[in-house]
Design a protein around this motif. Structure first.
Motif, PDB file in Angstrom:
ATOM      1  N   THR A 183      36.200  51.882  63.849  1.00 51.69           N
ATOM      2  CA  THR A 183      37.550  51.730  64.402  1.00 51.69           C
ATOM      3  C   THR A 183      37.305  52.121  65.989  1.00 51.69           C
ATOM      4  OG1 THR A 183      38.443  52.702  62.296  1.00 51.69           O
ATOM      5  CG2 THR A 183      39.975  52.890  64.603  1.00 51.69           C
ATOM      6  N   HIS A 235      35.961  45.973  59.465  1.00 49.19           N
ATOM      7  CA  HIS A 235      35.488  46.387  57.950  1.00 49.19           C
ATOM      8  C   HIS A 235      34.293  45.444  57.698  1.00 49.19           C
ATOM      9  CE1 HIS A 235      39.254  48.405  57.254  1.00 49.19           C
ATOM     10  NE2 HIS A 235      40.008  47.560  57.653  1.00 49.19           N
ATOM     11  N   LYS A 255      45.313  47.359  63.835  1.00 47.33           N
ATOM     12  CA  LYS A 255      45.896  48.653  63.105  1.00 47.33           C
ATOM     13  C   LYS A 255      47.325  48.781  63.900  1.00 47.33           C
ATOM     14  CE  LYS A 255      45.011  53.020  61.030  1.00 47.33           C
ATOM     15  NZ  LYS A 255      44.183  54.062  60.695  1.00 47.33           N
ATOM     16  N   GLU A 293      45.680  42.689  68.820  1.00 47.46           N
ATOM     17  CA  GLU A 293      45.666  41.056  68.219  1.00 47.46           C
ATOM     18  C   GLU A 293      44.808  40.070  68.933  1.00 47.46           C
ATOM     19  OE1 GLU A 293      46.775  39.719  65.667  1.00 47.46           O
ATOM     20  OE2 GLU A 293      48.117  41.428  64.625  1.00 47.46           O
ATOM     21  N   LYS A 321      41.087  40.812  67.686  1.00 50.09           N
ATOM     22  CA  LYS A 321      41.150  40.391  66.657  1.00 50.09           C
ATOM     23  C   LYS A 321      40.859  38.725  66.707  1.00 50.09           C
ATOM     24  CE  LYS A 321      43.842  39.438  62.347  1.00 50.09           C
ATOM     25  NZ  LYS A 321      42.705  39.501  61.386  1.00 50.09           N
ATOM     26  N   GLU A 345      40.925  44.141  61.352  1.00 46.94           N
ATOM     27  CA  GLU A 345      42.405  44.645  61.178  1.00 46.94           C
ATOM     28  C   GLU A 345      42.928  45.334  62.628  1.00 46.94           C
ATOM     29  OE1 GLU A 345      44.819  48.099  58.984  1.00 46.94           O
ATOM     30  OE2 GLU A 345      42.760  47.848  58.683  1.00 46.94           O
ATOM     31  N   SER A 372      33.290  50.771  57.913  1.00 48.96           N
ATOM     32  CA  SER A 372      34.410  50.526  58.683  1.00 48.96           C
ATOM     33  C   SER A 372      34.202  51.034  60.154  1.00 48.96           C
ATOM     34  CB  SER A 372      35.630  50.748  58.250  1.00 48.96           C
ATOM     35  OG  SER A 372      35.956  52.334  58.188  1.00 48.96           O
ATOM     36  N   SER A 379      36.178  41.905  57.483  1.00 48.35           N
ATOM     37  CA  SER A 379      37.607  41.308  58.061  1.00 48.35           C
ATOM     38  C   SER A 379      37.713  42.275  59.266  1.00 48.35           C
ATOM     39  CB  SER A 379      38.700  41.691  56.937  1.00 48.35           C
ATOM     40  OG  SER A 379      38.624  43.031  56.687  1.00 48.35           O
TER      41      SER A 379
END
Length: 538
Positions: A116, A170, A162, A134, A137, A160, A114, A158
């Motif tokens: 971040t 991920h 957060k 968003e 993403k 995310e 992962s 995927s």
């Protein structure tokens, strides 16, 4: 999560990988502004006086756009203007190192599965909305569905959001190419507002981004107009590549397609345009003596190619491809196409990089008798062969005509088809509907991004398929150790030389020229004009 010190190690590793590749209307209107190489190309912006705001900058480019949706484009003439409008999560600096852009930092988990990203806060889109997690993403998920190089993100399981300013990727497995995939300017994974494609009937017709300039209008075949974005939120740091501090000074930028190089140069000399890209090598000496024109010439990793079409005869036959390879004299192609300013390419991997090995030095040497024998064994009986290329770049045509003459020497019946740039891309290059195709490719941050895109069966356009090649390329994605990856891409090049999906032919120089009153302009060996931090002083 690892400590940030660990992340810096990860980033340093990625940077070492990247360094090897250089020695290649929907938006709201901006508010009013607040009150208040060579022959000059090596002069730093700091030495060119105090920047001035305002004015119109006209750039003569060799090809028009083909579309306004960067997620769906693999075309340089689309990227050159639109990367002034839209930006990526991370990007590349002058030397192809990965640096922050819309993300301010990132960290990787202990298991490597992962990553971040912490986003910069207060970054506005051209429609006035703030860029948030968003949007990231949405943009990358859309890219993974529609982009030509979506296969580069096969390691992503995927994404995310957060919180508003944190995005977590991920991964299915640790990856040595993930950051480079995010930063790759070819078919760039730009960030756009959530839902924009759906609002524009499924594709982007009015691009909105976070860049220093915003889209105004595109009159196909005539001009693309960008306006200064006064609310632009610049990254921090030294200006480098696509990243670092960027400031838009001019009010308007016009990209004007002028396909004929001589006409483009005349437009520069008469003052019709302020900057001209893709200057012909034959005009370099002439421009070096001009008092009003500044010549910007850089060594480049842009490489010319000859692709074989596998979707129809006769180059679905290996012996036909081998015959062509033995017929080529690449030094002659260099001399004609680049006026000897370029150099022979035996591989997409540049000679002065850390990835370069003996495998990349090996190449076919011209052997006309062997080529003729291979033609005979292939059963060739004088059928017409067509080389497809485009008129947008002079060196494409010259390379194609030189190859035509070389193939005629072994008895091949060869014609050259010269198309408009958009037609070449849509009807030939991206469809794979050709026998032979001549063009060039811009540099990438990682060798995987050349080999995977053009030789993996899931992503190439020309119909080439070899399970062994797919296996090697898939392994290159999941392997993190640099030494192991270097060996993988040596094996890939060996297999490419055997199968001949394509052959690299030459490295072409970046040559640009601009009016002496245009200040702050810095050419880049990657071949992208950058019009931020540039002003007009007249």
């Amino acid at each position: 999560m690892q400590k940030f010190r660990k992340i810096r190690v990860f980033a340093l590793f990625a940077m070492v990988l990247m360094l090897a590749w250089v020695t290649a209307g929907c938006g709201g209107s901006a508010s009013a502004p607040p009150a208040g190489s060579e022959n000059g190309s090596t002069t730093s912006p700091q030495e060119q006086g105090t920047p001035k705001s305002g004015g119109k900058l006209t750039v003569g480019v060799s090809a028009d756009l083909t579309k306004l949706d960067l997620h769906g484009s693999t075309v340089l003439s689309d990227r050159i203007p639109l990367l002034h409008v839209q930006e990526m999560l991370v990007t590349i600096d002058e030397k192809m190192n990965i640096i922050p852009m819309l993300a301010q930092k990132w960290e990787t988990s202990e298991d490597g599965k992962s990553v971040t990203f912490a986003l910069r806060k207060g970054v506005p889109f051209h429609n006035g909305k703030e860029m948030k997690a968003e949007d990231v993403k949405y943009s990358i998920e859309r890219f993974m569905q529609v982009a030509a190089r979506k296969g580069e993100f096969s390691m992503v399981d995927s994404i995310e959001a957060k919180d508003d300013y944190t995005v977590v990727f991920h991964l299915k497995q640790p990856s040595g190419v993930f950051l480079a995939s995010l930063a790759n300017p070819y078919n760039p994974a730009v960030i756009m507002p959530k839902g924009i494609a759906e609002e524009q009937s499924g594709t982007i017709t009015k691009p909105i981004g976070t860049g220093p300039f915003q889209f105004e209008k595109w009159e196909q075949g005539k001009q693309l107009v960008l306006k200064r974005f006064y609310q632009y939120a610049s990254p921090e740091g030294d200006t480098s590549g696509f990243g670092g501090a960027k400031k838009p000074y001019v009010d308007e930028v016009i990209f004007k397609p002028i396909s004929e190089a001589t006409v483009r140069l005349t437009a520069l000399e008469t003052g019709e345009i302020d900057l001209a890209t893709d200057i012909l090598p034959k005009d370099v000496k002439r421009l070096e003596t001009s008092s009003n024109i500044v010549l910007a010439k850089e060594t480049s990793m842009n490489w010319g190619y000859l692709f074989f079409g596998f979707k129809k005869p006769p180059f679905d036959n290996l012996k036909m491809r081998q015959a062509v390879a033995y017929a080529l004299n690449k030094q002659e192609i260099v001399d004609v196409a680049t006026w000897s300013l370029g150099k022979v390419a035996s591989s997409p991997v540049y000679t002065e990089t850390e990835w370069y090995t003996e495998a990349h030095a090996k190449d076919y040497q011209q052997d006309l008798e062997k080529a003729k024998q291979l033609l005979k064994e292939a059963g060739y009986n004088g059928e017409k062969i067509v080389i497809s290329t485009a008129k947008a770049y002079d060196h494409h045509q010259k390379a194609a005509l030189t190859i035509q003459n070389q193939l005629k020497k072994i008895g091949m019946n060869v014609e050259v088809e010269i198309l408009e740039w958009a037609s070449f891309i849509s009807e030939r290059s991206n469809s794979g509907d050709y026998q032979l195709a001549v063009s060039h490719i811009t540099p990438r941050p990682d060798p995987n991004q050349i080999y995977y895109a053009y030789t993996h069966s899931s992503s190439n356009f020309n119909g080439y398929k070899n399970p062994k090649m797919d296996e090697l390329l898939d392994k290159g994605v999941t392997t993190v150790d640099q030494g192991e990856r270097k060996e993988i891409y040596s094996q890939v090049q060996d297999l490419l030389r055997e199968d001949l999906s394509f052959t690299a032919t030459y490295y072409y120089p970046v040559i640009e020229a601009h009016q002496s009153y245009l200040k702050g302009y810095q050419s880049w060996s990657a071949g992208y004009p950058r019009l931020w931090n540039v002003w007009i002083d007249k």
